[in-house]
Design a protein around this motif. Structure first.
Motif, PDB file in Angstrom:
ATOM      1  N   ARG A 183      13.854  -9.582  12.999  1.00  0.00           N
ATOM      2  CA  ARG A 183      12.679  -7.909  11.661  1.00  0.00           C
ATOM      3  C   ARG A 183      12.339  -6.802  12.723  1.00  0.00           C
ATOM      4  NH1 ARG A 183      10.914  -8.939   6.623  1.00  0.00           N
ATOM      5  NH2 ARG A 183       9.137 -10.578   7.623  1.00  0.00           N
ATOM      6  N   SER A 186      14.171  -3.757  11.213  1.00  0.00           N
ATOM      7  CA  SER A 186      14.685  -3.148  10.129  1.00  0.00           C
ATOM      8  C   SER A 186      14.266  -2.074   9.239  1.00  0.00           C
ATOM      9  CB  SER A 186      13.994  -4.106   9.395  1.00  0.00           C
ATOM     10  OG  SER A 186      13.138  -4.978   9.055  1.00  0.00           O
ATOM     11  N   GLU A 187      14.164  -1.523   8.691  1.00  0.00           N
ATOM     12  CA  GLU A 187      13.889  -0.600   7.715  1.00  0.00           C
ATOM     13  C   GLU A 187      12.626  -0.843   7.516  1.00  0.00           C
ATOM     14  OE1 GLU A 187      13.439   3.273   6.961  1.00  0.00           O
ATOM     15  OE2 GLU A 187      15.543   2.509   7.477  1.00  0.00           O
ATOM     16  N   GLU A 188      12.354  -1.574   7.255  1.00  0.00           N
ATOM     17  CA  GLU A 188      10.978  -2.290   7.139  1.00  0.00           C
ATOM     18  C   GLU A 188      10.016  -1.928   7.786  1.00  0.00           C
ATOM     19  OE1 GLU A 188       8.372  -5.826   4.282  1.00  0.00           O
ATOM     20  OE2 GLU A 188      10.563  -5.845   5.047  1.00  0.00           O
ATOM     21  N   ALA A 189      10.159  -2.788   9.025  1.00  0.00           N
ATOM     22  CA  ALA A 189       9.784  -2.308  10.131  1.00  0.00           C
ATOM     23  C   ALA A 189       9.756  -0.965  10.769  1.00  0.00           C
ATOM     24  CB  ALA A 189      10.118  -3.473  11.416  1.00  0.00           C
ATOM     25  N   ARG A 190      10.638  -0.296  10.824  1.00  0.00           N
ATOM     26  CA  ARG A 190      10.916   1.561  10.872  1.00  0.00           C
ATOM     27  C   ARG A 190       9.127   1.868  10.200  1.00  0.00           C
ATOM     28  NH1 ARG A 190      15.757   0.617  11.417  1.00  0.00           N
ATOM     29  NH2 ARG A 190      17.236   0.917  13.408  1.00  0.00           N
ATOM     30  N   SER A 191       9.723   1.718   8.294  1.00  0.00           N
ATOM     31  CA  SER A 191       8.451   1.872   7.633  1.00  0.00           C
ATOM     32  C   SER A 191       6.996   1.668   7.362  1.00  0.00           C
ATOM     33  CB  SER A 191       8.905   1.524   6.194  1.00  0.00           C
ATOM     34  OG  SER A 191       7.704   2.615   5.008  1.00  0.00           O
ATOM     35  N   LEU A 192       6.989   0.661   8.349  1.00  0.00           N
ATOM     36  CA  LEU A 192       5.322   0.261   8.489  1.00  0.00           C
ATOM     37  C   LEU A 192       5.236   0.272   9.773  1.00  0.00           C
ATOM     38  CD1 LEU A 192       5.510  -3.798   7.608  1.00  0.00           C
ATOM     39  CD2 LEU A 192       4.269  -2.454   6.897  1.00  0.00           C
ATOM     40  N   VAL A 255       7.375  -7.081  11.598  1.00  0.00           N
ATOM     41  CA  VAL A 255       7.397  -7.289  10.400  1.00  0.00           C
ATOM     42  C   VAL A 255       5.740  -7.978   9.878  1.00  0.00           C
ATOM     43  CG1 VAL A 255       7.715  -6.995   7.554  1.00  0.00           C
ATOM     44  CG2 VAL A 255       9.853  -6.366   9.194  1.00  0.00           C
ATOM     45  N   GLU A 259       2.264  -5.769  10.315  1.00  0.00           N
ATOM     46  CA  GLU A 259       1.275  -6.298   8.339  1.00  0.00           C
ATOM     47  C   GLU A 259      -0.336  -5.867   9.271  1.00  0.00           C
ATOM     48  OE1 GLU A 259       4.699  -6.704   5.624  1.00  0.00           O
ATOM     49  OE2 GLU A 259       3.521  -8.554   6.409  1.00  0.00           O
TER      50      GLU A 259
END
Length: 272
Positions: A183, A186-192, A255, A259
Motif C-alpha cells: 500500500r 495508495s491514496e490512503e498512504a498519500r493522505s497520511l 499505511v 499511522e
C-alpha cells in the motif's frame, strides 16, 4: 523536485535568502545546516551519499537492493542503531568478525545486511535469537580506519530484508529474503503522508519563512507523493527507542507504518 543531490544548490539558496534578511551565514555553514535538515549527521556523510549517487551506473534508476541470485549477505550487527532504507549512516566497527564482514562485502559487491541486536551488551550476537528478524540491505559507500584503530564504514540503506538463516563462520552472514512494501502508493498512504509531514514540521519547529514561498513548506523532507520514503525519513529522525524504531522497520504495510509514525509524533515531547 529537489532531493539530497541538490544539497549544494539548496545551501546557496539558503545563504542568499538569509543574506537578504541581513543574516550572515557562510556557504560551509549552510552545507552543514542542509545536511542536518535532510537527516544526515553532517556534510561529510551527505557528500558521500551525493558522490555515490553520481557514480552510479544508472543514476535515474532506483538502486538494486539485492541483485538477482544473491541470497546470502555478510551481517553488520548493530548495538544501538536501526537503519532505514534510503538512509545514510556511519558505522564504527571494532569487533573482528564485523571487520571481516566489511572486507567480504567490499570484495563481493559492497552489499551487507545491517540489523539491530536485541541486547546491546551482547558481544557475540551469532544466533537468531540474538538479532532482530528484520534488517536493511545496505551498500557500503566507503570505509576508513581512524587514528584509534576503529574502522568507520558509511552505509546507505536500500531495502527491508528478513533473515531466514544465520551462517556463523569467519564472519557472520545470513540467508535473506527481501520484504515487499504494501500500500505504498495508495491514496490512503498519500493522505497520511501529508498529515505526517505537517505534524512533523510542527513537532520539530521547522520554520524556514525566510526562504522563497515555493521552497519553505516542505524543504528538506520527502514529498508526500512518496509515502514510503517519507515514513522512513521521519522514523529515522524521531528521538525514540531502538525497540520502537525496530517495530517501524518491521512494519511493511506503509499505511500502518505512517499511522504509527503519526501517533509517535503526537505523543512525543516537542523539541526545544
Amino acid at each position: 523536485m529537489r532531493d539530497f543531490r541538490d544539497a549544494k544548490a539548496m545551501a546557496q539558496t539558503l545563504t542568499e535568502a538569509l543574506a537578504a534578511k541581513s543574516v550572515s551565514l557562510s556557504h560551509s555553514e549552510s552545507l552543514e545546516l542542509i545536511a542536518r535538515i535532510l537527516g544526515f549527521r553532517d556534510w561529510n556523510v551527505l557528500a558521500a551519499k551525493v558522490q555515490a549517487s553520481q557514480h552510479a551506473t544508472a543514476p535515474t534508476a532506483s538502486p538494486v537492493a539485492i541483485p538477482p541470485g544473491l541470497t546470502e549477505l555478510p551481517i553488520f550487527p548493530m548495538r544501538d542503531l536501526v537503519l532505514f532504507p534510503q538512509t545514510v549512516a556511519p558505522i564504527f566497527v571494532a569487533r573482528d568478525k564485523t571487520r571481516r564482514a566489511v572486507e567480504r562485502a567490499i570484495a563481493g559487491g559492497s552489499r551487507v545486511l545491517v540489523v539491530a541486536q536485541k541486547h546491546a551488551d551482547d558481544d557475540r550476537p551469532n544466533a537468531l535469537q540474538s538479532l532482530h528478524p528484520v534488517g536493511v540491505t545496505a551498500s557500503v559507500i566507503n570505509s576508513q580506519t581512524q587514528m584509534d584503530g576503529v574502522l568507520k564504514v558509511t552505509v546507505s540503506g536500500l531495502q527491508r530484508t528478513a533473515i531466514t538463516r544465520l551462517i556463523d563462520g569467519e564472519f557472520l552472514a545470513a540467508e535473506i529474503k527481501p520484504i515487499e512494501e504494501q500500500r505504498g502508493q495508495s491514496e490512503e498512504a498519500r493522505s497520511l503522508s501529508r498529515m505526517v509531514l505537517d505534524a512533523y514540521r510542527i513537532y520539530a519547529n521547522i520554520d524556514l519563512s525566510s526562504l522563497p514561498v515555493g521552497q519553505r513548506v516542505r524543504f528538506g523532507l520527502p514529498s508526500p507523493e512518496n509515502p514510503t520514503l517519507l515514513a522512513d525519513t521521519v522514523a529515522q529522525r524521531l528521538p525514540i527507542g531502538i525497540d520502537e524504531k525496530q517495530q517501524l522497520l518491521e512494519t511493511s504495510d506503509v499505511v500502518a507504518r505512517l499511522e504509527k509514525v503519526l501517533e509517535l509524533i503526537r505523543t512525543a515531547r516537542p523539541e526545544q
